[in-house]
Write a protein that holds these residues in place. Structure first.
Motif, PDB file in Angstrom:
ATOM      1  N   THR A  26       4.874   5.023   5.076  1.00 40.74           N
ATOM      2  CA  THR A  26       4.087   3.764   3.732  1.00 40.74           C
ATOM      3  C   THR A  26       4.745   4.827   3.047  1.00 40.74           C
ATOM      4  OG1 THR A  26       1.956   3.435   5.139  1.00 40.74           O
ATOM      5  CG2 THR A  26       1.950   4.399   2.328  1.00 40.74           C
ATOM      6  N   GLU A  46      -6.220   7.923  -3.150  1.00 40.08           N
ATOM      7  CA  GLU A  46      -6.142   8.132  -2.041  1.00 40.08           C
ATOM      8  C   GLU A  46      -5.087   6.987  -1.899  1.00 40.08           C
ATOM      9  OE1 GLU A  46      -9.144  10.166   1.264  1.00 40.08           O
ATOM     10  OE2 GLU A  46      -8.716   8.198   1.470  1.00 40.08           O
ATOM     11  N   VAL A  47      -4.950   5.644  -1.740  1.00 46.23           N
ATOM     12  CA  VAL A  47      -4.088   4.049  -1.788  1.00 46.23           C
ATOM     13  C   VAL A  47      -3.923   3.768  -2.617  1.00 46.23           C
ATOM     14  CG1 VAL A  47      -3.496   2.592  -0.369  1.00 46.23           C
ATOM     15  CG2 VAL A  47      -5.107   4.641   0.836  1.00 46.23           C
ATOM     16  N   ARG A  83       5.293   7.359  -0.395  1.00 47.69           N
ATOM     17  CA  ARG A  83       4.368   8.040  -1.140  1.00 47.69           C
ATOM     18  C   ARG A  83       4.213   8.309  -2.065  1.00 47.69           C
ATOM     19  NH1 ARG A  83       5.312  12.733   2.156  1.00 47.69           N
ATOM     20  NH2 ARG A  83       7.487  11.760   2.214  1.00 47.69           N
ATOM     21  N   ASP A  99     -10.461   1.386  -4.911  1.00 45.29           N
ATOM     22  CA  ASP A  99     -10.096   3.292  -4.538  1.00 45.29           C
ATOM     23  C   ASP A  99     -11.260   4.658  -4.569  1.00 45.29           C
ATOM     24  OD1 ASP A  99      -8.376   5.129  -3.098  1.00 45.29           O
ATOM     25  OD2 ASP A  99      -7.123   5.021  -4.441  1.00 45.29           O
ATOM     26  N   PRO A 158       0.882  -1.217   0.029  1.00 48.54           N
ATOM     27  CA  PRO A 158       0.354   0.153   0.028  1.00 48.54           C
ATOM     28  C   PRO A 158       0.472   1.462  -0.093  1.00 48.54           C
ATOM     29  CG  PRO A 158      -0.852  -1.793   1.137  1.00 48.54           C
ATOM     30  CD  PRO A 158       0.289  -2.692   1.555  1.00 48.54           C
ATOM     31  N   ARG A 214      -2.258   5.467 -12.432  1.00 49.82           N
ATOM     32  CA  ARG A 214      -2.313   5.634 -10.431  1.00 49.82           C
ATOM     33  C   ARG A 214      -0.346   4.587 -10.445  1.00 49.82           C
ATOM     34  NH1 ARG A 214      -6.043   4.563  -7.406  1.00 49.82           N
ATOM     35  NH2 ARG A 214      -5.650   2.654  -6.328  1.00 49.82           N
ATOM     36  N   GLN A 262       0.303   5.635  -0.305  1.00 52.79           N
ATOM     37  CA  GLN A 262      -0.068   6.590  -0.141  1.00 52.79           C
ATOM     38  C   GLN A 262       0.165   7.680  -1.573  1.00 52.79           C
ATOM     39  OE1 GLN A 262      -2.683   8.147   1.526  1.00 52.79           O
ATOM     40  NE2 GLN A 262      -2.933   6.380   2.758  1.00 52.79           N
ATOM     41  N   ARG A 317      -3.736  14.099  -6.411  1.00 52.38           N
ATOM     42  CA  ARG A 317      -5.002  12.812  -5.017  1.00 52.38           C
ATOM     43  C   ARG A 317      -6.445  13.384  -5.236  1.00 52.38           C
ATOM     44  NH1 ARG A 317      -3.374  10.902   0.467  1.00 52.38           N
ATOM     45  NH2 ARG A 317      -5.241  11.149   1.884  1.00 52.38           N
ATOM     46  N   HIS A 318      -6.903  12.511  -5.162  1.00 57.88           N
ATOM     47  CA  HIS A 318      -8.611  12.399  -5.279  1.00 57.88           C
ATOM     48  C   HIS A 318      -9.013  13.244  -6.237  1.00 57.88           C
ATOM     49  CE1 HIS A 318      -7.903  14.066  -0.834  1.00 57.88           C
ATOM     50  NE2 HIS A 318      -8.046  12.304  -0.508  1.00 57.88           N
ATOM     51  N   SER A 364      -0.128  11.752  -3.530  1.00 54.60           N
ATOM     52  CA  SER A 364      -0.176  12.972  -2.586  1.00 54.60           C
ATOM     53  C   SER A 364       0.492  13.719  -3.851  1.00 54.60           C
ATOM     54  CB  SER A 364       1.551  13.086  -2.139  1.00 54.60           C
ATOM     55  OG  SER A 364       2.568  14.176  -2.609  1.00 54.60           O
ATOM     56  N   GLU A 395       6.249  17.654  -2.212  1.00 58.25           N
ATOM     57  CA  GLU A 395       3.847  17.049  -1.954  1.00 58.25           C
ATOM     58  C   GLU A 395       3.032  18.582  -2.983  1.00 58.25           C
ATOM     59  OE1 GLU A 395       2.262  16.746   1.465  1.00 58.25           O
ATOM     60  OE2 GLU A 395       3.177  14.816   2.123  1.00 58.25           O
TER      61      GLU A 395
END
Length: 655
Positions: free
Chosen positions: A326, A239-240, A328, A235, A217, A311, A219, A225-226, A221, A386
């Motif tokens: 995690t 986000e993931v 990123r 998902d 997994p 992704r 994340q 993102r979203h 950034s 980020e």
């Protein structure tokens, strides 16, 4: 970069069919304004492309000259000859030893499986072992924040897999379990290494040991993102992401994290239905005979999970000191086929990351952070990648250049050209670069920042046999050779020696190729060791530039490369044009991955895909047909490996 077997043509085919501006003039005008500085070149020599180092503007901007650089450091080893032997060869007085091979235990506590030479290790065992096809790599001293040269961590990529090598019976009886084993053989290793007397060893077990795979997994950034294009049924928020793959070159940050770069990720995705423009631009295919994950894992069937490819194609930040952290994926750095992420700090403490997109006629990028690096605040630094501005390079034919911002609402980057917002733009980074008119390059690969000349940067352009062909981009000043089978290395100096500057001056460090070739337009311009297809590129602490080659396994010692031997590693001091061959690898391999200890007395490199014979999967019934390195067991398998190199007298590498 190494291309996946069988599907090689997909990763090398041209995805950039944009009509953004290209230079129609050859480099003669640029050449006429250059002088060959202190290098003993015969005045008035007839050439059709830039031959030697630095333009006057670039030298003035860097504050250095070839003579000054040459006096600062020197190459103290004798150049070795080319080789076709099935072994690693280094100069007299050096010791090279493989010590972390595909299938070796990574060092997880209570989970130390041994490698089975017939390829019968289980899926679960592979998750605790070194992956296949080692690539980019970086050193991190232990304890954290120190400069230890005899105890540290190595983080490294495992770029791709060969199913004929990975399994006892190859692709027979294909299953979801086999696909999962392949996924466990990709990704990243973090291993603890320590010098015990004069011998380096992998520490097992280790609290730092870690394998990151296609199912780890991560994340997201940054601006994407979203974003709707990042959302899937698994998902719904975008986000993931599960996993990273096709990890090629790399980078590392001043705050002690590892940057792994997703390159040929598109080769694993398959779409049977009609492709949209985004899928075409990134090279999604309608078939895959190499990995075959799409047959048993719907994540890799674009017909079933249309947003999953979006992704992948990112730079991923990993904290090697914290095995529970995690990873990123930083979308602010753009989505391309990433080949490296070279990090430097601007005078105002903003972070700058240089990146290449490794495919024919793709671009060179840089990212400049919004926030500033604080050496005393590692926690704050972890968010530096980020947010910021992504730029793409345009190389003008007069030796000047400009960084074009990829910012929504500027330069046509708006809804009229298909960019709804900044996140949308970054998912479509290649298409945004097309719109603003970046310079199409000959496969930009590794980038290296000179540690002793502020704002001075180098980039390998591996090759481009399609340059100048009918219907393809013509030669230009920055890419001056048609049918560029040998490649070249670019150099630029940022304005005012500031990596965050919007403009730069550029030149060509070296044209790769045979120094004794009959074709004047394909000759190598170096003095000393000839090479082709430059790929890996890194400075050591002294300021020596190390170059690694990636001649395709179907071309090694054949065709234009006949008599040039196996892939190799050469060294040069920028400004001298002298190149010395330091290492040659075993048969069928690529030389890649460069990591020096802080004292410059140990060098780690990676030997990738020894024994690769061409474009087909390895025959599982005869895996050692080309090579049996490093084990020398004809009944076993060739194994990618990290090699540790030291001087017999304990001295500094390269002296």
């Amino acid at each position: 970069m190494s291309r996946p077997l069988i599907k090689k043509e997909h990763s090398e085919e041209i995805s950039n069919r944009s009509s953004n501006p290209v230079f129609s003039e050859v480099a003669d005008a640029f050449l006429s304004r250059r002088r060959f500085l202190q290098l003993g070149v015969v005045a008035g020599a007839a050439v059709s492309f830039p031959l030697l180092l630095k333009s006057e503007n670039a030298l003035a901007a860097s504050g250095a000259s070839p003579s000054k650089l040459a006096k600062a450091v020197s190459l103290g080893f004798t150049s070795i000859p080319v080789s076709s032997e099935d072994t690693v060869i280094v100069p007299e007085g050096y010791i090279a030893r493989p010590f972390y091979r595909w299938g070796d235990a990574v060092g997880l506590k209570g989970n130390l499986p041994e490698f089975k030479k017939d390829g019968s290790n289980t899926t679960e065992e592979q998750a605790a072992q070194a992956g296949m096809h080692h690539d980019g790599m970086a050193w991190f001293s232990l304890p954290q924040g120190g400069e230890s040269a005899d105890h540290g961590l190595l983080a490294m990529n495992h770029e791709y897999i060969d199913n004929g090598m990975l399994f006892k019976d190859g692709v027979a009886n294909w299953s979801a379990d086999k696909a999962r084993k392949g996924q466990n053989a990709m990704g990243v290793s973090v291993i603890e290494v320590k010098k015990n007397g004069q011998q380096w060893e992998v520490v097992r077990p280790s609290a730092f040991a870690r394998r990151i795979t296609v199912n780890t997994p991560m994340q997201l950034s940054g601006p994407a993102r979203h974003n709707d294009l990042m959302k899937t049924a698994a998902d719904s928020k975008g986000e993931v992401v599960l996993g990273t793959m096709q990890n090629c070159a790399n980078g590392h940050t001043p705050w002690g994290t590892y940057l792994t770069c997703e390159e040929n990720w598109s080769d694993i995705f398959v779409k049977k239905g009609e492709m949209n423009a985004l899928e075409k631009r990134y090279g999604i295919s309608d078939s895959d005979d190499s990995y075959r994950w799409n047959e048993v894992d719907e994540r890799f069937s674009v017909d079933k999970t249309p947003n999953e490819p979006n992704r992948f194609g990112w730079v991923v930040e990993i904290d090697p000191y914290n095995p529970n952290s995690t990873p990123r994926k930083h979308t602010a750095l753009g989505r391309i086929k990433h080949e490296g992420a070279a990090v430097t700090i601007a005078p105002d403490n903003r972070v700058v990351v240089y990146m290449g997109d490794d495919q024919k006629f793709e671009y060179i990028y840089k990212f400049v952070s919004d926030k500033k690096y604080d050496p005393a605040n590692r926690e704050a630094n972890l968010s530096l990648l980020e947010s910021g501005t992504l730029y793409v390079a345009k190389f003008n034919d007069d030796g000047s250049g400009v960084w074009l911002p990829l910012v929504h609402g500027e330069g046509g980057l708006d809804s009229s050209n298909g960019f709804a917002n900044q996140g949308d733009l970054l998912i479509k980074t290649r298409m945004a670069a097309d719109v603003v008119g970046a310079t199409k390059m000959d496969r930009p690969e590794w980038i290296a920042v000179d540690p002793h000349a502020a704002g001075s940067v180098y980039c390998t352009l591996t090759n481009n046999s399609d340059r100048g062909k009918e219907g393809k981009a013509p030669v230009d000043a920055a890419n001056p050779r048609a049918n560029n089978v040998f490649g070249h290395i670019m150099h630029w100096v940022e304005e005012n020696s500031d990596p965050a500057a919007p403009r730069f001056t550029w030149d060509i460090l070296v044209m790769a190729g045979r120094t004794n070739g009959e074709d004047e337009k394909a000759k190598g311009s170096m003095k000393g060791a000839a090479f082709g297809s430059p790929d890996g590129l890194s400075f050591d602490p002294r300021g020596v530039l190390w170059i690694q080659t990636d001649v395709s396994s179907s071309t090694i010692n054949k065709k234009a490369y006949e008599g040039m031997g196996n892939n190799q590693m050469v060294a040069t001091i920028p400004g001298t044009n002298e190149y010395r061959r330091f290492l040659t690898g075993p048969r069928g391999c690529e030389i890649t991955g460069i990591a020096f200890t802080p004292d410059n007395r140990t060098l780690f490199i990676n030997i990738q895909h020894p024994g690769e014979g061409g474009d087909d999967l390895t025959d599982p019934a005869n895996p050692t047909a080309v090579s049996s390195w490093p084990d020398g067991d004809k009944a076993g398998r060739p194994r990618s490996s990290t090699v540790v190199i030291t001087k017999a007298d304990g001295g500094i590498i390269g002296t």
